[in-house]
Design an enzyme around this catalytic site. Structure first.
Site, PDB file in Angstrom:
ATOM      1  N   PHE A   1     -52.623  35.617 -27.837  1.00  0.00           N
ATOM      2  CA  PHE A   1     -52.834  36.984 -27.365  1.00  0.00           C
ATOM      3  C   PHE A   1     -51.950  37.906 -28.195  1.00  0.00           C
ATOM      4  CE2 PHE A   1     -54.536  38.898 -23.288  1.00  0.00           C
ATOM      5  CZ  PHE A   1     -55.696  38.158 -23.285  1.00  0.00           C
TER       6      PHE A   1
ATOM      7  N   GLN B   1     -51.599  52.865 -20.790  1.00  0.00           N
ATOM      8  CA  GLN B   1     -52.106  52.038 -21.875  1.00  0.00           C
ATOM      9  C   GLN B   1     -53.600  52.277 -22.099  1.00  0.00           C
ATOM     10  OE1 GLN B   1     -52.434  47.475 -21.606  1.00  0.00           O
ATOM     11  NE2 GLN B   1     -50.920  47.882 -23.180  1.00  0.00           N
TER      12      GLN B   1
ATOM     13  N   HIS C   1     -56.589  50.574 -23.711  1.00  0.00           N
ATOM     14  CA  HIS C   1     -56.963  49.262 -24.241  1.00  0.00           C
ATOM     15  C   HIS C   1     -57.822  49.488 -25.476  1.00  0.00           C
ATOM     16  CE1 HIS C   1     -58.537  45.234 -24.627  1.00  0.00           C
ATOM     17  NE2 HIS C   1     -57.698  44.833 -23.699  1.00  0.00           N
TER      18      HIS C   1
ATOM     19  N   LEU D   1     -64.299  46.778 -20.131  1.00  0.00           N
ATOM     20  CA  LEU D   1     -63.332  46.090 -20.977  1.00  0.00           C
ATOM     21  C   LEU D   1     -63.944  44.901 -21.713  1.00  0.00           C
ATOM     22  CD1 LEU D   1     -60.360  45.641 -21.776  1.00  0.00           C
ATOM     23  CD2 LEU D   1     -60.117  44.277 -19.715  1.00  0.00           C
TER      24      LEU D   1
ATOM     25  N   GLU E   1     -58.912  41.260 -24.665  1.00  0.00           N
ATOM     26  CA  GLU E   1     -58.148  40.898 -25.856  1.00  0.00           C
ATOM     27  C   GLU E   1     -58.369  39.425 -26.230  1.00  0.00           C
ATOM     28  OE1 GLU E   1     -54.268  42.661 -25.725  1.00  0.00           O
ATOM     29  OE2 GLU E   1     -53.391  40.892 -26.663  1.00  0.00           O
TER      30      GLU E   1
ATOM     31  N   ARG F   1     -51.126  46.370 -28.024  1.00  0.00           N
ATOM     32  CA  ARG F   1     -52.302  47.190 -27.734  1.00  0.00           C
ATOM     33  C   ARG F   1     -52.153  48.633 -28.190  1.00  0.00           C
ATOM     34  NH1 ARG F   1     -53.851  44.776 -21.766  1.00  0.00           N
ATOM     35  NH2 ARG F   1     -54.682  42.827 -22.576  1.00  0.00           N
TER      36      ARG F   1
ATOM     37  N   HIS G   1     -56.601  52.010 -19.484  1.00  0.00           N
ATOM     38  CA  HIS G   1     -56.659  50.666 -18.925  1.00  0.00           C
ATOM     39  C   HIS G   1     -55.569  50.386 -17.901  1.00  0.00           C
ATOM     40  CE1 HIS G   1     -57.540  46.434 -18.805  1.00  0.00           C
ATOM     41  NE2 HIS G   1     -56.393  46.074 -19.325  1.00  0.00           N
TER      42      HIS G   1
ATOM     43  N   ARG H   1     -47.615  47.597 -22.257  1.00  0.00           N
ATOM     44  CA  ARG H   1     -47.697  46.260 -21.670  1.00  0.00           C
ATOM     45  C   ARG H   1     -48.387  45.290 -22.620  1.00  0.00           C
ATOM     46  NH1 ARG H   1     -51.618  43.466 -19.178  1.00  0.00           N
ATOM     47  NH2 ARG H   1     -53.015  45.205 -18.767  1.00  0.00           N
TER      48      ARG H   1
END
Lengths: 624, 232
Positions: free
Chosen positions: A132, A253, A255, A265, A268, A299, A366, A411
């Site tokens: 990730f 955030q 995304h 979404l 990721e 991100r 997000h 995050r």
């Protein structure tokens, strides 16, 4: 004639129908249900209040996974995870909180497995872990595989398993009840909450010396977002109205990979499994922005890169307004086994099978890094006049609505599911200790002034019913140039749309003084419209218009918090990216913002740079 | 775009009735979902009651009967639907208001099959091991979102809602019977082995046809039955 005059909620006998509990948890997502499980297992009398049936909470939509340094795929340890999280936070995260979360991670993921979560597996039978963004081995070297996944339905798997375990214990859940406001006792401590049964508009006081807010995010404050429609920040609104502060509300955030033009979404995990972002000329452009880790940068970095590509004319499609997420080079079986949910979403919402074609994507709102400030134990804290921090007696917060500050300014993917279960469990442990210490608190008297304030708010929305069509709005309050078509007849739905537009334009991926000031000038008009708007539905059964009005009050307060905090922070850090202040400024801004809605003012709080069991990570330039 | 929507508010109405709505075609794109159209209708009439949450087909809030078939409105493109679009609440359960049904019974049936893992307790330092093959058996059963589209389209459920567990609950039951970590599958099978709970399923396939997640509860029930026969 408005029905409310004959059906005034104030006339109902609220105090006689009051129910008492050892603890009341507001919200039945991952954080609330993990806390409920802990408290129910300890034998306490608890209630969970949820405005939707628990498995419809937004945790269900989390796709990619949950981080823990299990080391099942690549070597790993919690200190590397801690380093990555602090770096990912752009050094605004509190290091003691991050340390605690990363230390707990491996155990709590195994615990979830014991609860029944159907994690994907490796050949040796252990939990599968995928790569990730922002994850490394040995403090910034090779890519780590740290995200434990149940295909790409990890949130669904975790939320359902937690709900199932609560069924096992017979947890009391007030389903489709809406929490309206906190109530205080005569000493000023929180000791109850006003709720409304959505089925029949009956109000009820749930009394408890321990109220835990787990009400999730508020992404609905922006027009394009990945959030469920229910994510209206209800816990945050309650906290502001009770006179407490919100922390770091400028950090939202975006995304990188929402379905372009829609917002759903694309996890990721798609990049973790090998997906690549491409611009109009087919270039894998992340090489330019993050030469080391490319598409698996954090991100905020990837979102900005996409926004820059589009701004500079290298966007795809007829309007050059998005980029492409290319998975076509991957084995179709990998996509079917590891990313079945995102394949469904791509086919449903973009009409594109990612096995055959690249998916159009663009950054979308997000996650809220800020929220209700808490300490490590889940207790809500508030600044004193001398700026020292004090625990708010009786009030706790966990999950996305809270800001224990493990995410700082940005995050990392896979840390939100971890946050909710680690701090959900911890807050419940704190509450258990509190119950053991002071069981007599049940007797505390409700403060009538705080009850009165709540009643006035309730009555406002019962009395604001106008069945006639001539509920004309004063057009002078719609004089903004951005609302060039002022509504003839105003409505909650219209006001919400305008609010979302204002926030998207004012506080989006890139911000500058003028855009934020403009937003701040428009918000008072929104406030005035909300104060004067009438409802058309006077029914007491599932009155969703009234519910939406109460939710919108929360969103508006959050918008004020966001715009004020963002305008003040004259630097770029993590997700807060300013065109007019492009550098991070640790000298002036290595600190948390605290916003108070009653005074509409800000104060500040030091970032905790003192972990308990190891040396701090000192801020340095952030490169991926 | 023309819609006929079932309305019912027990405060004012003796019985459900149909109401005609029209939405400007200019607002409809080829990829517009039914939920978006319902939101436009709600702008005309804010009293219209329907549930929704995630808006992307994972939370199961917005199950409803559309042109005679159960769907999630958020993943149903309107251009695929014949007009006027006739929208009713999911059938077979009491109506609370408009398109909102009372799912108490549906949830009770789910709870009744003990839908939680019962495994050998392990200490927190280790996980249950499960091979990818064992895990793959759960595919097609753990993804259920409890929307109710299956059970409310099942004639056996309509006839004996108080006895027949219904496809959603039985799918959940099968998910734990086949989970290699669960140690109570004999007890689970015994409890399900009754002419009404499991064997009232006639494999009419309405459930499988209705499932918006492409799951196959009918096949899962068939497998449950065959395990019962083998184990008994």
């Amino acid at each position: 004639m408005p029905k409310s005059s004959t059906n005034n909620p104030a006339t109902k006998n609220l105090l006689e129908n009051t129910l008492s509990f050892d603890a009341v948890i507001v919200g039945a997502g991952g954080a609330g249900l993990r806390a409920a499980l802990q408290l129910a297992e300890s034998g306490h009398k608890i209630a969970v209040v949820s405005k939707v049936f628990p498995t419809r909470s937004h945790t269900v939509a989390a796709q990619g996974g949950i981080n823990a340094a299990l080391g099942n795929v690549t070597p790993d340890n919690w200190q590397w995870h801690m380093y990555d999280t602090i770096k990912g936070s752009d050094y605004l995260g509190d290091q003691d909180a991050i340390e605690y979360m990363c230390q707990e991670a491996a155990e709590i993921v195994r615990e979830l497995e014991h609860f029944g979560v159907p994690f994907s597996r490796l050949e040796n039978g252990k939990i599968y872990q995928r790569a990730f963004g922002g994850q490394s081995q040995n403090y910034g070297e090779d890519q780590a595989h740290r995200t434990c996944a149940a295909a790409d339905r990890t949130g669904h798997a975790i939320l359902h398993s937690l709900y199932q375990q609560n069924i096992r214990l017979g947890t009391t859940i007030f389903e489709e009840f809406y929490a309206i406001d906190l109530l205080k006792d005569t000493q000023g401590a929180i000791n109850g909450i006003m709720v409304m049964n959505i089925h029949n508009s009956e109000y009820q006081i749930l009394k408890s010396p321990n109220i835990l807010l787990a009400t999730g995010g508020a992404g609905q404050v922006f027009r394009t977002n990945t959030n469920a429609g229910i994510n209206t920040g209800d816990g945050l609104g309650m906290v502001l109205r009770a006179g407490y502060t919100l922390q770091d509300m400028e950090f939202w955030q975006f995304h990188p990979t929402g379905v372009a033009g829609k917002g759903m979404l694309i996890s990721e995990a798609a990049r973790g499994e090998g997906g690549v972002l491409r611009n109009a000329s087919g270039e894998a452009f992340m090489e330019k922005y993050a030469p080391h880790v490319k598409d698996l940068a954090s991100r905020d970095v990837v979102s900005r890169a996409i926004a820059v590509e589009v701004q500079q004319g290298r966007g795809c499609g007829p309007n050059k307004d998005h980029v492409l997420l290319d998975l076509t080079h991957l084995d179709g079986e990998v996509i079917k086994n590891r990313l079945p949910g995102i394949r469904d979403i791509s086919i449903t919402f973009a009409g594109i099978d990612p096995i055959e074609q690249a998916v159009p994507v663009f950054p979308t709102c997000h996650y809220m890094m800020g929220g209700i400030p808490t300490n490590l134990k889940g207790q809500v804290i508030t600044p004193n006049q001398d700026n020292s921090q004090q625990v708010v007696k009786g009030l706790y917060a966990v999950g996305e609505c809270a800001c224990v500050s493990v995410h700082g300014a940005n995050r990392l993917g896979g840390n939100s599911l971890l946050d909710i279960v680690v701090f959900g469990r911890k807050a419940a442990q704190t509450i258990s200790e509190q119950i053991a210490l002071s069981p007599a608190n049940h007797q505390a008297e409700l403060d009538t002034a705080s009850l009165q304030q709540v009643m006035e708010r309730i009555e406002r929305w019962h009395n604001a019913v106008d069945n006639s069509v001539d509920n004309l709005v004063d057009n002078s309050i719609n004089n903004s140039e951005d609302h060039n078509k002022p509504p003839i007849s105003d409505s909650v739905a219209l006001i919400k749309k305008d609010l979302q537009k204002i926030m998207e334009q004012g506080c989006g991926v890139f911000r500058e003084e003028s855009s934020m000031r403009h937003a701040l000038q428009q918000l008072p008009f929104i406030e005035k419209r909300l104060q004067t708007v009438c409802l058309t539905d006077d029914s007491d059964i599932f009155n969703l218009e009234r519910l939406s009005a109460l939710e919108l009050e929360n969103l508006l307060a959050i918008a004020f918090a966001t715009a004020n905090s963002a305008l003040a922070r004259q630097e770029s850090r993590g997700a807060h990216s300013r065109i007019d202040y492009q550098q991070r400024d640790d000298q002036a801004w290595l600190k948390h913002t605290l916003y108070n809605h009653q005074t509409r003012s800000l104060s500040y709080k030091e970032v905790n740079l003192n972990p308990i069991s190891r040396e701090p990570f000192t801020p340095k330039k952030r490169e991926y | 775009m023309k819609l006929i929507i079932n309305r019912y508010n027990p405060e004012n109405d003796q019985a459900p009735y149909e109401q005609f709505f029209e939405v400007d075609d200019a607002l409809i794109q080829p990829d517009t979902m039914l939920l978006e159209v319902l939101q436009m209708v709600r702008e005309q009439d804010p009293s219209l009651g329907f549930r929704s949450s995630c808006q992307e087909g994972v939370c199961g809030s917005d199950g409803m009967n559309v042109n005679g078939k159960n769907h999630l409105s958020c993943i149903t493109p309107v251009t695929s639907l014949k007009q006027p679009i006739v929208i009713k609440p999911l059938p077979g359960l009491p109506i609370i208001k408009d398109l909102i049904i009372d799912m108490k019974l549906f949830y009770q049936q789910y709870q009744d099959v003990k839908p939680f893992l019962q495994a050998t307790p392990l200490n927190p330092s280790q996980e249950h091991l499960q091979t990818p093959k064992e895990r793959a058996k759960l595919d097609g059963s753990y993804e259920c979102i409890l929307c109710g589209c299956c059970s409310t389209s099942c004639p056996s459920f309509w006839w004996n809602p108080d006895q027949f567990s219904g496809p959603a609950a039985l799918l959940a039951a099968s998910r734990f019977v086949i989970d290699s970590r669960d140690i109570k599958h004999i007890e689970r099978l015994k409890e399900l082995d009754s002419p009404t709970k499991t064997f009232r399923c006639r494999h009419i396939q309405n459930c499988t046809d209705a499932c918006p997640k492409g799951l196959n509860p009918s096949r899962a029930i068939q497998e449950l039955k065959s395990i019962m026969v083998k184990e008994s």
